[in-house]
Design a protein around this motif. Structure first.
Motif, PDB file in Angstrom:
ATOM      1  N   LEU A 128       0.856  -1.183   0.000  1.00  0.00           N
ATOM      2  CA  LEU A 128       0.000   0.000   0.000  1.00  0.00           C
ATOM      3  C   LEU A 128       0.899   1.242   0.000  1.00  0.00           C
ATOM      4  O   LEU A 128       1.026   1.935   1.014  1.00  0.00           O
ATOM      5  N   PRO A 129       1.517   1.555  -1.135  1.00  0.00           N
ATOM      6  CA  PRO A 129       2.566   2.580  -1.177  1.00  0.00           C
ATOM      7  C   PRO A 129       2.053   3.996  -1.430  1.00  0.00           C
ATOM      8  O   PRO A 129       2.619   4.751  -2.234  1.00  0.00           O
ATOM      9  N   PHE A 130       0.972   4.387  -0.758  1.00  0.00           N
ATOM     10  CA  PHE A 130       0.340   5.670  -1.070  1.00  0.00           C
ATOM     11  C   PHE A 130       1.247   6.850  -0.759  1.00  0.00           C
ATOM     12  O   PHE A 130       1.491   7.707  -1.610  1.00  0.00           O
ATOM     13  N   ALA A 131       1.734   6.950   0.481  1.00  0.00           N
ATOM     14  CA  ALA A 131       2.587   8.083   0.852  1.00  0.00           C
ATOM     15  C   ALA A 131       3.873   8.090   0.039  1.00  0.00           C
ATOM     16  O   ALA A 131       4.425   9.149  -0.259  1.00  0.00           O
ATOM     17  N   ARG A 132       4.353   6.922  -0.342  1.00  0.00           N
ATOM     18  CA  ARG A 132       5.557   6.834  -1.170  1.00  0.00           C
ATOM     19  C   ARG A 132       5.351   7.493  -2.530  1.00  0.00           C
ATOM     20  O   ARG A 132       6.307   7.913  -3.179  1.00  0.00           O
ATOM     21  N   LEU A 133       4.077   7.556  -2.963  1.00  0.00           N
ATOM     22  CA  LEU A 133       3.745   8.185  -4.244  1.00  0.00           C
ATOM     23  C   LEU A 133       3.192   9.600  -4.053  1.00  0.00           C
ATOM     24  O   LEU A 133       2.644  10.185  -4.981  1.00  0.00           O
ATOM     25  N   GLY A 134       3.345  10.124  -2.848  1.00  0.00           N
ATOM     26  CA  GLY A 134       2.836  11.464  -2.585  1.00  0.00           C
ATOM     27  C   GLY A 134       1.325  11.519  -2.501  1.00  0.00           C
ATOM     28  O   GLY A 134       0.731  12.594  -2.628  1.00  0.00           O
TER      29      GLY A 134
END
Length: 256
Positions: A128-134
């Motif tokens: 769940l890489p949401f913050a990693r993608l801004g």
């Protein structure tokens, strides 16, 4: 219906299979629309008792198609199709079984929160890489994942965004069971057949009862998440992260 989606109905089971193996089933806006229509049709079909959501390949869903989302980011309706899809799957009357053979990233993981049974291969990987993608969480995950795992585990998964195994997904309650990869499709179909053999109205009413206490809250969260997600798509942080993804490099957030 697009060739990127395979839909078949047999023995009261409607199989909806993502069919974009070269992109690991990354979802475009058009695919969201097709999925929504397929789910609505299956839920309204009297010959269907169970919906089985899976893939024709060894990937489940690698999330949103980044190039498609970058191209659509400036459109005010860019998140309309994903929101309608999420509202649809969250409101289905009939039971949904998800079959996860491999990679499940972003929406590929959050969609599982709306399924009633989830069976995964021992080779499946989740992220769940949401913050990693801004970006920010979507799919109702900001509500449903803390309910499953508690705040600290949910923060770790949704903000730190590291990949995790099928065993961890089982521990979190995100999936029901982990099976050997070669047995996945057969065992999933066996579970679907068992479910299809049960009293159909009793199954539907039971599902509705289990969901009723959070239905209104979930509806509100889905809309709020999508609004924030749309705003984040316009942010400089997301622009850097998405461009870095396309260029296959690490994003540089040092200037923010």
């Amino acid at each position: 219906m697009s060739e990127l989606l395979n839909v078949t109905t047999r023995d009261r089971i409607c199989q909806i299979l993502l069919n974009r193996p070269e992109k690991k089933n990354a979802l475009t806006l058009a695919m969201y629309e097709d999925l929504t229509q397929a789910l609505i049709s299956a839920d309204g079909d009297p010959d269907v008792r169970v919906i089985l959501l899976g893939s024709t390949s060894d990937s489940f869903c690698s999330g949103n198609d980044i190039a498609d989302f970058i191209a659509a980011a400036s459109r005010p309706d860019a998140v309309a199709a994903p929101l309608t899809f999420l509202q649809t799957i969250a409101a289905l009357a009939k039971p949904v079984i998800a079959v996860v053979p491999g990679v499940a990233v972003g929406i590929g993981t959050t969609i599982l929160l709306h399924c009633d049974l989830v069976i995964a291969s021992d080779q499946a990987r989740f992220q769940l890489p949401f913050a990693r993608l801004g970006l920010v969480p979507e799919g109702g995950s900001s509500l449903l994942l803390p309910q499953l795992a508690g705040h600290r585990r949910a923060f770790e998964l949704l903000v730190m965004g590291e990949a995790f195994s099928a065993a961890t997904a089982r521990e979190l309650g995100l999936i029901n069971r982990v099976v050997m990869h070669n047995s996945l499709k057969d065992l999933a179909m066996l579970e679907a057949e068992k479910l299809a053999a049960l009293a159909p109205e009793a199954v539907r009413q039971s599902k509705a009862m289990l969901r009723s206490h959070i239905r209104n809250q979930l509806d509100a969260v889905l809309v709020a998440e999508v609004k924030q997600f749309a705003a984040r798509l316009q942010s400089a942080e997301a622009a850097e992260a998405l461009q870095a993804f396309m260029e296959k490099r690490e994003p540089d957030f040092s200037r923010f």
